[in-house]
Scaffold this active site. Structure first.
Site, PDB file in Angstrom:
ATOM      1  N   SER A 240       0.862  -1.190   0.000  1.00 25.44           N
ATOM      2  CA  SER A 240       0.000   0.000   0.000  1.00 25.44           C
ATOM      3  C   SER A 240       0.898   1.240   0.000  1.00 25.44           C
ATOM      4  O   SER A 240       2.117   1.130  -0.047  1.00 25.44           O
ATOM      5  CB  SER A 240      -0.878   0.008   1.249  1.00 25.44           C
ATOM      6  OG  SER A 240      -0.079   0.295   2.372  1.00 25.44           O
ATOM      7  N   LYS A 241       0.255   2.381   0.067  1.00 26.15           N
ATOM      8  CA  LYS A 241       0.959   3.674   0.108  1.00 26.15           C
ATOM      9  C   LYS A 241       2.058   3.694   1.162  1.00 26.15           C
ATOM     10  O   LYS A 241       3.086   4.330   0.983  1.00 26.15           O
ATOM     11  CB  LYS A 241      -0.042   4.784   0.462  1.00 26.15           C
ATOM     12  CG  LYS A 241      -0.665   5.452  -0.729  1.00 26.15           C
ATOM     13  CD  LYS A 241      -0.028   6.830  -0.938  1.00 26.15           C
ATOM     14  CE  LYS A 241      -0.314   7.433  -2.279  1.00 26.15           C
ATOM     15  NZ  LYS A 241       0.588   6.986  -3.327  1.00 26.15           N
ATOM     16  N   ARG A 242       1.796   2.998   2.279  1.00 29.17           N
ATOM     17  CA  ARG A 242       2.776   3.001   3.369  1.00 29.17           C
ATOM     18  C   ARG A 242       4.145   2.514   2.906  1.00 29.17           C
ATOM     19  O   ARG A 242       5.167   2.845   3.479  1.00 29.17           O
ATOM     20  CB  ARG A 242       2.311   2.084   4.507  1.00 29.17           C
ATOM     21  CG  ARG A 242       1.258   2.683   5.402  1.00 29.17           C
ATOM     22  CD  ARG A 242       0.873   1.694   6.469  1.00 29.17           C
ATOM     23  NE  ARG A 242       0.343   0.462   5.866  1.00 29.17           N
ATOM     24  CZ  ARG A 242       0.872  -0.744   6.002  1.00 29.17           C
ATOM     25  NH1 ARG A 242       1.959  -0.896   6.720  1.00 29.17           N
ATOM     26  NH2 ARG A 242       0.328  -1.792   5.431  1.00 29.17           N
ATOM     27  N   GLY A 244       5.615   3.207   0.196  1.00 30.36           N
ATOM     28  CA  GLY A 244       6.201   4.098  -0.815  1.00 30.36           C
ATOM     29  C   GLY A 244       5.215   4.267  -1.950  1.00 30.36           C
ATOM     30  O   GLY A 244       4.015   4.091  -1.768  1.00 30.36           O
TER      31      GLY A 244
END
Ligand code: GLU
Length: 469
Positions: A240-242, A244
């Protein structure tokens, strides 16, 4: 000659095309190409609240950048409502579907009752044979599920997955407001598009029996299914976005080459011996669903960076120059202060030391700036009165040489080094700071030669002026 292999990639335009989706798209695409089949793009935009035109455009832009061309589509589910309507009517008249007038409260109460008895909370079949009695009440359409037996999905990757029919609900296929539901549209589309293989993330596996029920109710053969494993971050959590960047267009922004991203994503779960670098044609020639890894793939940003660098190393020079020019212009720097031939030389120097196009542009900036900014720490360390004497000597040698080639620049350096009995580092590092602003650059002779005599002398003079202030 096309075969009857037909696959589709079916993103919802409720977000950007992300890395996981792109990989699914690539597996579909390469599978189709390997079999001379047809790859279809279908946008699932029936969720009116969350679908947007911006995401629709962004998904198409991402595929354009990746250079993936679809044989059919983009189809949009929102343009295909008549088809779902027609299928629903067919199911209603065959008796496979029924009108249900139960209110949401009643359905909730049924679920609660089932739960209290320790059973699967689901619709209890109240309206299966009731509708005729209450014709004027709003209704939805439900598909009659079998109460006994099993629905078996024979998945190419996940193997045989058995779903107990007693667990399956009489699912809603058309809502009270007339909107067809997600699983219904997917199955109707896959039938209409004659999809032979449904290749998608295994987060959709639980939808599959519901879709299979639609196939059966419409008396259509089911396609083959291949549910591919997820991509996880290094912490083993779903990517996910976490972790990167997760949208394809973000990788474009960050200076990745589409070919490198494709290579990386396809290799993330697919392999062919221990080969790492594949051209599109090589993937097409060797791709097989059976070679997909069944366990989850771990996203490794360093490996992607490494691959990107490999692609930059061997990229076409013209492409790199065009990328450089575009990047410089974006920063307000005019590329044509140096000739195209010189810019080709610059990208050739930088291609071996840049992991991304952004790195390359960053590394080339100093060639194009009129007045470079010196890194203060480097300047106070290297631009000293001791080094300024050496630099002044070099300046005069550089002024004398004929062609400003890297060989002639090198000879000029050696004349000063011999005369003053100093090693290259003593001279090269101050010069590097003076002409690039910092301590890291391609080879000093090549750098000076590419920068050209005028700009080189101007920068050396500026540095000397600074020391003698
Ligand atoms: N629209 C679904 C998604 O974006 C894909 C559905 C499918 O492939 O069947 O996850």
């Amino acid at each position: 000659m096309t075969s009857d292999i037909r696959v589709r990639f079916a993103p919802s335009n409720t977000g950007h095309l992300h890395i996981g989706g792109a990989r699914t798209a690539l597996f579909n695409w390469f599978f189709a190409k390997h079999h001379a089949g047809t790859a279809i793009l279908r946008i699932e935009d029936t969720d009116r609240q969350r679908s947007t035109e911006e995401y629709y455009d962004a998904i198409l832009e991402a595929f354009e950048w990746l250079g993936l061309e679809w044989d059919e589509g983009p189809y949009r589910q929102s343009n295909r409502m008549d088809l779902y309507q027609e299928a629903a009517e067919k199911l209603l008249s065959s008796g496979a579907a029924f009108r249900c007038t139960c209110t949401p409260e009643e359905v909730n109460a049924m679920r609660e009752r089932a739960r209290a008895k320790g059973k699967t909370p689901k619709y209890d079949g109240t309206c299966r044979d009731r509708y005729e009695k209450e014709p004027n009440v709003p209704f939805c359409l439900r598909l009659r599920a079998a109460d006994t037996g099993e629905t078996i999905v024979d998945d190419i990757l996940a193997g045989e997955v058995v779903f107990e029919n007693s667990q399956l609900d009489d699912m809603v296929i058309v809502r009270t407001d007339g909107m067809p539901t997600y699983n219904f549209c997917v199955a109707v589309d896959d039938i209409d598009m004659r999809i032979s293989h449904v290749i998608r993330g295994n987060d959709h596996l639980s939808n599959t029996p519901k879709q299979v029920l639609v196939y059966q109710a419409l008396q259509e053969a089911t396609p083959k299914f291949a549910h591919i494993s997820m991509i996880l971050g290094s912490d083993k959590k779903r990517l996910s976005k976490r972790h990167g960047a997760d949208s394809v267009l973000e990788y474009k922004e960050r200076g990745f080459l589409p070919e490198a991203l494709i290579n990386y994503l396809v290799r993330l779960g697919w392999s062919h011996g221990d080969q790492e670098i594949f051209s599109k044609d090589e993937i097409i020639a060797n791709f097989a669903l059976e070679n997909l890894n069944r366990s989850a793939a771990i996203f490794n940003p360093e490996k992607l960076l490494w691959l990107n660098q490999e692609y930059i190393k061997s990229a076409d020079g013209g492409f790199l120059v065009d990328s450089l020019d575009a990047g410089l212009r974006k920063q307000g720097l005019p590329p044509d202060v140096l000739s195209r031939k010189t810019r080709e030389g610059i990208v050739d120097e930088l291609r071996t030391r840049s992991s991304t196009l952004v790195d390359m542009i960053e590394g080339a900036r100093f060639f194009f700036e009129d007045d470079i900014e010196l890194d203060e720490k480097a300047a106070s360390k290297f631009l000293t009165s001791e080094s300024s004497e050496l630099m002044l000597k070099l300046r005069n040698e550089l002024n004398k040489i004929d062609a400003f080639s890297s060989e002639n620049v090198k000879s000029a350096f050696h004349r000063v080094m011999d005369e003053e009995a100093v090693k290259l580092g003593k001279l090269a590092q101050p010069v590097r700071v003076a002409i690039t602003g910092g301590t890291i650059s391609p080879g000093i002779f090549e750098t000076l030669s590419l920068l050209g005599r005028d700009r080189s002398l101007y920068r050396l003079d500026a540095a000397l002026g600074r020391v003698n202030q």
